[in-house]
Structures are given as C-alpha cells and as structure tokens.
Design a protein around this motif. Structure first.
Motif, PDB file in Angstrom:
ATOM      1  N   THR A  43       0.842  -1.199   0.000  1.00 35.39           N
ATOM      2  CA  THR A  43       0.000   0.000   0.000  1.00 35.39           C
ATOM      3  C   THR A  43       0.871   1.240   0.000  1.00 35.39           C
ATOM      4  N   PHE A  44       1.842   1.275   0.895  1.00 36.29           N
ATOM      5  CA  PHE A  44       2.668   2.475   1.035  1.00 36.29           C
ATOM      6  C   PHE A  44       3.537   2.720  -0.184  1.00 36.29           C
ATOM      7  N   VAL A  45       4.217   1.702  -0.659  1.00 40.73           N
ATOM      8  CA  VAL A  45       5.163   1.879  -1.764  1.00 40.73           C
ATOM      9  C   VAL A  45       4.465   1.914  -3.120  1.00 40.73           C
ATOM     10  N   VAL A  46       3.745   0.888  -3.428  1.00 43.17           N
ATOM     11  CA  VAL A  46       3.177   0.748  -4.763  1.00 43.17           C
ATOM     12  C   VAL A  46       2.100   1.787  -5.029  1.00 43.17           C
ATOM     13  N   GLU A  47       1.151   1.952  -4.130  1.00 45.48           N
ATOM     14  CA  GLU A  47       0.049   2.880  -4.384  1.00 45.48           C
ATOM     15  C   GLU A  47       0.515   4.328  -4.402  1.00 45.48           C
ATOM     16  N   LEU A  52       2.135   9.343  -7.346  1.00 50.78           N
ATOM     17  CA  LEU A  52       3.096  10.441  -7.376  1.00 50.78           C
ATOM     18  C   LEU A  52       4.106  10.349  -8.515  1.00 50.78           C
ATOM     19  N   ALA A  53       4.377   9.155  -8.987  1.00 49.15           N
ATOM     20  CA  ALA A  53       5.359   8.977 -10.063  1.00 49.15           C
ATOM     21  C   ALA A  53       4.873   7.866 -10.991  1.00 49.15           C
ATOM     22  N   GLU A  57      10.020   3.988 -13.972  1.00 43.86           N
ATOM     23  CA  GLU A  57      10.418   2.683 -14.488  1.00 43.86           C
ATOM     24  C   GLU A  57      11.403   2.050 -13.522  1.00 43.86           C
ATOM     25  N   GLU A  58      11.182   0.790 -13.223  1.00 44.96           N
ATOM     26  CA  GLU A  58      12.121   0.069 -12.371  1.00 44.96           C
ATOM     27  C   GLU A  58      13.318  -0.373 -13.202  1.00 44.96           C
ATOM     28  N   THR A  59      14.510  -0.152 -12.669  1.00 41.51           N
ATOM     29  CA  THR A  59      15.740  -0.524 -13.347  1.00 41.51           C
ATOM     30  C   THR A  59      16.708  -1.111 -12.326  1.00 41.51           C
TER      31      THR A  59
END
Length: 75
Positions: A43-47, A52-53, A57-59
C-alpha cells in the motif's frame, strides 16, 4: 510485509497534506484507524508510487562509479 510505524505516522509529507495515508484510505473506501492496524508495504510503496510517479520505471543498477562529485550508474 508490514510497516513498523502506525498509520498516522506513515504518510508522505506535502505542504497541503494531500498525500496522507488517511486520504488514500478514504479515497479507496478502506477502513482507517490511526493506530493498531499495520500498513501493508505494498500500500505504502506501490500505491503512493502510482499516484506520485506514475511513469517511474524500475531498473536494476549493476554498478555505480564516482566521477568527481557526481555518481554515474550502469544499467
């Protein structure tokens, strides 16, 4: 996995208090309590990241090299 902090202490700072965890739970019609219920890390990170961003892209960074006082990463 859960955050260790209570919900009232698990918000992102912004001057207008638009991105509090309380607001997120209200918008999603989820039950909210300031204390006693843990916050799922998803919830905190993904949502929050989606809000907000959304174009983030994850790298995977394989190495980082310092050049003068600037870091250069390799992907």
């Amino acid at each position: 996995m859960m955050l260790k902090s209570d919900r009232f202490a698990s918000s992102l700072y912004d001057p207008d208090s638009l991105f509090t965890l309380r607001h997120y739970y209200q918008e999603m019609n989820l039950a909210y309590e300031d204390v006693s219920l843990p916050v799922p890390i998803e919830t905190f990170v993904v949502e929050f990241q989606k809000r907000l961003a959304p174009t983030l892209e994850e790298t995977d960074i394989t190495s980082a090299h310092r050049i003068l006082s600037i870091y250069r990463e390799s992907v």
